[in-house]
Design an enzyme around this catalytic site. Structure first.
Site, PDB file in Angstrom:
ATOM      1  N   GLU A   1       0.785  -1.241   0.000  1.00 11.80           N
ATOM      2  CA  GLU A   1       0.000   0.000   0.000  1.00 11.80           C
ATOM      3  C   GLU A   1       0.818   1.293   0.000  1.00 11.80           C
ATOM      4  O   GLU A   1       0.260   2.371   0.210  1.00 11.80           O
ATOM      5  CB  GLU A   1      -1.009   0.019   1.168  1.00 11.80           C
ATOM      6  CG  GLU A   1      -2.095  -1.044   1.009  1.00 11.80           C
ATOM      7  CD  GLU A   1      -3.137  -1.093   2.128  1.00 11.80           C
ATOM      8  OE1 GLU A   1      -2.958  -0.416   3.151  1.00 11.80           O
ATOM      9  OE2 GLU A   1      -4.138  -1.817   1.964  1.00 11.80           O
ATOM     10  N   GLU A   7      -6.984  -7.803  -1.241  1.00 15.93           N
ATOM     11  CA  GLU A   7      -7.408  -7.596   0.149  1.00 15.93           C
ATOM     12  C   GLU A   7      -8.858  -7.172   0.160  1.00 15.93           C
ATOM     13  O   GLU A   7      -9.245  -6.282  -0.609  1.00 15.93           O
ATOM     14  CB  GLU A   7      -6.611  -6.463   0.831  1.00 15.93           C
ATOM     15  CG  GLU A   7      -5.237  -6.822   1.291  1.00 15.93           C
ATOM     16  CD  GLU A   7      -4.625  -5.733   2.198  1.00 15.93           C
ATOM     17  OE1 GLU A   7      -5.393  -4.931   2.782  1.00 15.93           O
ATOM     18  OE2 GLU A   7      -3.396  -5.697   2.289  1.00 15.93           O
TER      19      GLU A   7
END
Ligand SMILES: *[C@@H]1O[C@H](CO)[C@@H](O)[C@H](O)[C@H]1NC(C)=O
Ligand SMILES: *[C@@H]1O[C@H](CO)[C@@H](O)[C@H](O)[C@H]1NC(C)=O
Ligand SMILES: *[C@@H]1O[C@H](CO)[C@@H](O)[C@H](O)[C@H]1NC(C)=O
Ligand SMILES: *[C@@H]1O[C@H](CO)[C@@H](O)[C@H](O)[C@H]1NC(C)=O
Ligand SMILES: *[C@@H]1O[C@H](CO)[C@@H](O)[C@H](O)[C@H]1NC(C)=O
Ligand SMILES: *[C@@H]1O[C@H](CO)[C@@H](O)[C@H](O)[C@H]1NC(C)=O
Length: 918
Positions: free
Chosen positions: A462, A558
């Site tokens: 991320e 995710e």
């Protein structure tokens, strides 16, 4: 247990030298703090300070109560581990004597007989210190002094020329600051699912190695294939003579795989490789006829072949090392879909496109040494295999896991999406830091790359999207942080990765746009673009059971929802009954996700109605309902992704080829996103995973035009014709179906097929469920798929209205009978007098049910329970309970109708096909 294994491992796969050997340094050590408040505390290596202090009763169980914050003085101290070891004549006469640490956590000063022999600054690197000039005959004193991780993190942050954010985690995490400054497990500073335990210690094997000339350090393999042959590139890495001092490695090298032996005379010169490495490289050709292929779980076998390398130096050193090879190819396909449709993003294994089903693995334990435990790893990997997963993402905030973890991934066919350990932060790029990272990449890539399970490496978690979307306030100085980003992930990590490997899959970040991230100079305009690469998707504001609200990306790496662990599990973290209320300080303490419990409540209330907050069983209901909402939410979302595996919608979104939910496991007992809790108990989610990841599924959802779309999705390798899809309608107040429609359909390999569309409300009304407006509240759909009378898929269901609106009836659900058929196998008969939802069996005995959290539409059902150990029938029965959505422990019989705003609360009559509603 763990220790015995380590000794064995050392003697089997590590180095075996004729002129030379090993002094094992595992086992008993001692530890003291620098201020000597604690001295001569007995310690264990591999290990860590929290474990040692627990073992010596200096502190209590750190996983209990508030002990996470009550022990946070530990990382403020410096801790010195010390031990004596013995040096014999042979070691003195030989050229190389090295002190080897497979893992030092993290900043340490290492000395032998009072003289500094080296320092460590990266828990992910292997350290080899030359101690030849520091040893003496007889007893030698070894000391490893660990600096305070808190203070070191702060000191490193102070040294930066500008702030490298984020500095500290949100207050709800109750964590430590400046995680990004140390090459240490990032989650050990706390996370939204975990506590802060800044451990220090010798967390992997330690030993002294001695040899005359050289020894084999790693075997790295790369695989490719053509029509007839596999080509195995083998890189054998040698430790240089005299620890980077000498000029050449000479001798013979035998390589053996499936009986193919090639004896080579080798002579490697330093200088051949600018990094000062001695690498012998060769290609072994293996005919495809001679070996079986390695396949992911569910697609074939996982045949592994041992590659031996045996080195004999000119002067008599011998060392042997081996790795296991699996013959397979893996590609990441990113091809244009045309017309501005973006790029596909999917994996092909052995030429076959495979939908990746799996989860995100967080560190196996918050204490890295405990994460090496073989029983823990085996249990978890069995869950993964049993849950029909074929991929796990080893997430970038944890650790590169143990060899055993990857060995089991090889054996079970679990592909690994391996992040480099960088997560949710900007990182420093000073010269020391970059050097440090380069060593880490070199070690970990060489350690791991031969495992057939390793599918790809990714630079970070991320951080690309964080930089692009200004998560940490970097925007005003974007170019500074952008330059650093490129320095770390492109010029350091990818460059080193490429130098070592050949044609391997590398992604810069997760989520990323894959090739388009590269094209857009490593920080894409929108790293979460559904038309490229992978995405992470979280939404806590809308109905988690509404499939029309989910995105349609290429690959979701995710997604998830929180739930609470069961009361049985929570009692292992507290003994105070007052701690077990939803608003208690204890639950609040463990809920690290900001507003987590309020979010959970509102997620529950989209579909369910909780009992009154003053109810004595409110927490129990909250836990159970949170597990239902999580399990169904992730099930619906996963089935949505699977339905899109071969469908491209009008916006050219779709061809979804991966679903990795967040998160597989836990590091403490708390509200988190896990499917299996820290006590090892499966939440309802884990039972659902096994079904929604089944190779073939039947799945339905109601689209935004209120049309029920029913799909058959098949990951199987062969087509099956003429299978029977059954669409059954049940009224909520009756076990006899209102109607069953059977369709003959074809199940197509590797495809998702729409087999039926039904105008929901009209159809239900026609089946006597009520008026067109009301029918959805009275009935639901039950789906199955069979062939020649054999059920092919897990049964499934579709609720046409939110359950809180539906006319549910409180059933009487009972455990009828339990019988024992083996020392650890029990058969449980459950019964009901009406449709029962999310029927949940629970016991103190550790084990698994064949099904759990199921929708009960039969008056009787058998469920098998397999315990992990031998148990008596009496012990199982003592704690066996059964719960359903409208359980009497949450709703007194009379209040059910108001509780679920039901319009019917008593079954007047119920005769299936003849039933006339109202
Ligand atoms: C190490 O050896 C020295 C000298 O024999 C002895 O005084 C000391 O107690 C030993 N230390 C440990 C930890 O065994
Ligand atoms: C070590 O190597 C040297 C040559 O570098 C050789 O003379 C010596 O015999 C070797 N010692 C052993 C123990 O093999
Ligand atoms: C960041 O931007 C601010 C304001 O534009 C400036 O004062 C500061 O020096 C910049 N920092 C860096 C590291 O460039
Ligand atoms: C499927 O069923 C149809 C019609 O009943 C029949 O004609 C066909 O042969 C069947 N196909 C297979 C493969 O059984
Ligand atoms: C559920 O019931 C509420 C209250 O009666 C109503 O406002 C809502 O529209 C219903 N939801 C659906 C999807 O029917
Ligand atoms: C329970 O099951 C066993 C074995 O099938 C049977 O012998 C017994 O009668 C059953 N008991 C009850 C109460 O149904």
């Amino acid at each position: 247990m763990t220790l015995i294994w380590r000794y064995l491992l050392l003697s089997i796969i590590a180095v075996k030298c004729k002129a030379g050997g090993i002094v094992d340094l595992n086992g008993q050590w001692h530890v003291r703090d620098t201020k000597r408040h604690y001295s001569d505390i007995s310690a264990t290596v591999p290990g860590g300070i929290y474990t040692d202090l627990m073992d010596n009763n200096v502190i209590g169980n750190i996983f209990y109560g508030y002990n996470d914050v009550e022990t946070n003085w530990i990382p403020e101290n410096e801790w010195t581990y010390y031990k004596n070891f013995t040096v014999n004549e042979e070691m003195l006469s030989i050229d190389n004597v090295n002190l080897v640490f497979e893992g030092l956590d993290t900043y340490a000063r290492i000395s032998v007989n009072g003289k500094r022999v080296g320092v460590s600054q990266n828990m992910f690197s292997r350290y080899v210190f030359d101690v030849k000039d520091n040893i003496k005959l007889g007893v030698n004193k070894l000391e490893v002094r660990f600096l305070s991780p808190i203070k070191t993190s702060q000191a490193m942050a102070d040294k930066q020329k500008y702030v490298v954010p984020p500095t500290c985690p949100p207050t709800e995490y109750r964590g430590a600051c400046n995680a990004n400054m140390l090459r240490k497990m990032q989650a050990s500073y706390s996370w939204d699912w975990g506590p802060s335990f800044l451990s220090v210690g010798i967390w992997k094997d330690a030993f002294v190695e001695y040899f005359n000339e050289s020894t084999i350090r790693y075997i790295g393999t790369e695989i490719s294939a053509d029509k007839d042959n596999w080509y195995l590139d083998v890189d054998v890495y040698f430790a240089p003579k005299g620890w980077l001092k000498a000029a050449r490695v000479e001798g013979t090298l035998d390589l053996d795989i499936v009986g193919l032996i090639s004896i080579k005379d080798i002579s490697l010169e330093v200088g051949e490789n600018p990094e000062g490495e001695y690498i012998y490289t060769t290609t072994v050709t293996v005919s495809k006829k001679e070996v079986n292929m390695w396949w992911p779980n569910g697609y074939g076998g996982q045949e592994l072949y041992t590659l031996w390398a045996k080195y004999k130096s000119k002067y008599g050193d011998e060392s042997t090392k081996s790795v296991r090879v699996g013959f397979r190819t893996i590609e990441l396909i990113q091809e244009s879909l045309g017309h501005g449709g973006g790029l596909n993003f999917y994996f092909k294994v052995n030429g076959l496109p495979i939908f990746m089903k799996g989860a995100n693995e967080i560190p196996l334990d918050i204490l890295p040494e405990r994460g090496q435990d073989r029983d823990l790893i085996k249990t978890l990997m069995e869950t993964v295999k049993e849950s029909h997963m074929n991929m796990l993402r080893v997430w970038g905030g944890g650790v590169y896991e143990s060899d055993y973890f990857y060995d089991l991934a090889d054996e079970y066919g679990i592909l690994i999406w391996q992040d480099f350990m960088f997560a949710n932060a900007m990182y420093p790029v000073d010269t020391d830091y970059i050097f440090n990272v380069k060593q880490e990449v070199r070690h970990q890539v060489n350690r791991l790359r031969s495992h057939p399970s390793i599918a790809l490496f990714a630079g970070n978690n991320e951080n690309e999207i964080a930089l692009r979307q200004n998560w940490y306030g970097t925007e005003p100085n974007y170019t500074v942080y952008y330059k650093d980003y490129v320095e770390l992930y492109v010029k350091t990590i990818q460059a080193e990765f490429k130098r070592i490997t050949r044609n391997r899959i590398f992604l810069f970040s997760s989520p990323s746009n894959g090739d388009v991230t590269v094209k857009e100079k490593y920080v894409a305009k929108n790293p979460g673009d559904y038309k490229y690469g992978d995405v992470h998707f979280y939404n806590y504001d809308s109905d988690p059971w509404d499939s029309t609200l989910y995105p349609v990306p290429r690959f979701t790496s995710e997604y998830g929802y929180q739930s609470l662990p069961s009361l049985n599990s929570l009692w292992q973290a507290t003994s105070n009954p007052e701690a077990l209320t939803i608003k208690s300080d204890f639950i609040d303490h463990r809920q690290h996700h900001p507003d987590g419990n309020d979010q959970l409540k509102s997620l529950i209330e989209f579909n369910l109605k909780l009992p009154d907050e003053s109810h004595k069983n409110y927490l129990k209901a909250f836990i159970y309902y949170s597990q239902i909402v999580q399990a169904v939410g992730i099930k619906m979302q996963t089935e949505h992704y699977r339905r899109y595996r071969s469908i491209l919608n009008k916006d050219r979104l779709g061809n979804t080829m991966g679903a990795l939910y967040w998160q597989l496991n836990d590091v403490w007992l708390a509200p988190t996103w896990s499917g299996t809790d820290f006590a090892g108990n499966w939440k309802m989610l884990q039972y659902f995973v096994r079904d929604f990841f089944a190779p073939d599924i039947i799945t339905g959802f109601i689209n935004d035009k209120r049309v029920l779309e029913i799909y058959v999705v098949s990951d199987s390798l062969v087509d099956v014709s003429n299978v029977t899809a059954s669409i059954t309608i049940y009224n909520w107040n009756c076990l006899n179906p209102m109607h069953t429609k059977n369709l003959l359909v074809d199940m197509k390999s590797g495809k998702s097929n729409l087999i039926k569309s039904l105008s929901t409300d009209k159809y239900l009304s026609k089946q006597r469920c009520g008026t067109i407006e009301d029918a959805k509240n009275n009935c639901f759909f039950y789906l199955s798929l069979s062939h020649n009378g054999n059920l092919l898929v897990p049964k499934n269901y579709v609720f046409p209205a939110p359950l809180k609106n539906s006319s549910l009836v409180q059933p009487k659900v009972k455990i009828e009978n339990v019988t024992q058929s083996n020392v650890n196998i029990f058969d449980i008969t459950v019964s009901t007098d009406n449709i029962a939802l999310f029927v949940w069996l629970e016991t103190d005995v550790k084990g698994k049910f064949s099904e759990n959290g199921f929708v009960l539409v039969d008056s009787r059902k058998n469920v098998r329970f397999v315990s992990e150990y031998q148990t008596s029938l009496h012990d199982l029965q003592k704690s066996l309970t059964i719960t359903n959505l409208l359980d009497e422990q949450f709703f007194y019989s009379k209040s059910v109708s108001s509780a679920m705003t039901a319009s019917i609360s008593i079954i007047v009559f119920c005769v299936g096909f003849n039933f006339v509603y109202k």
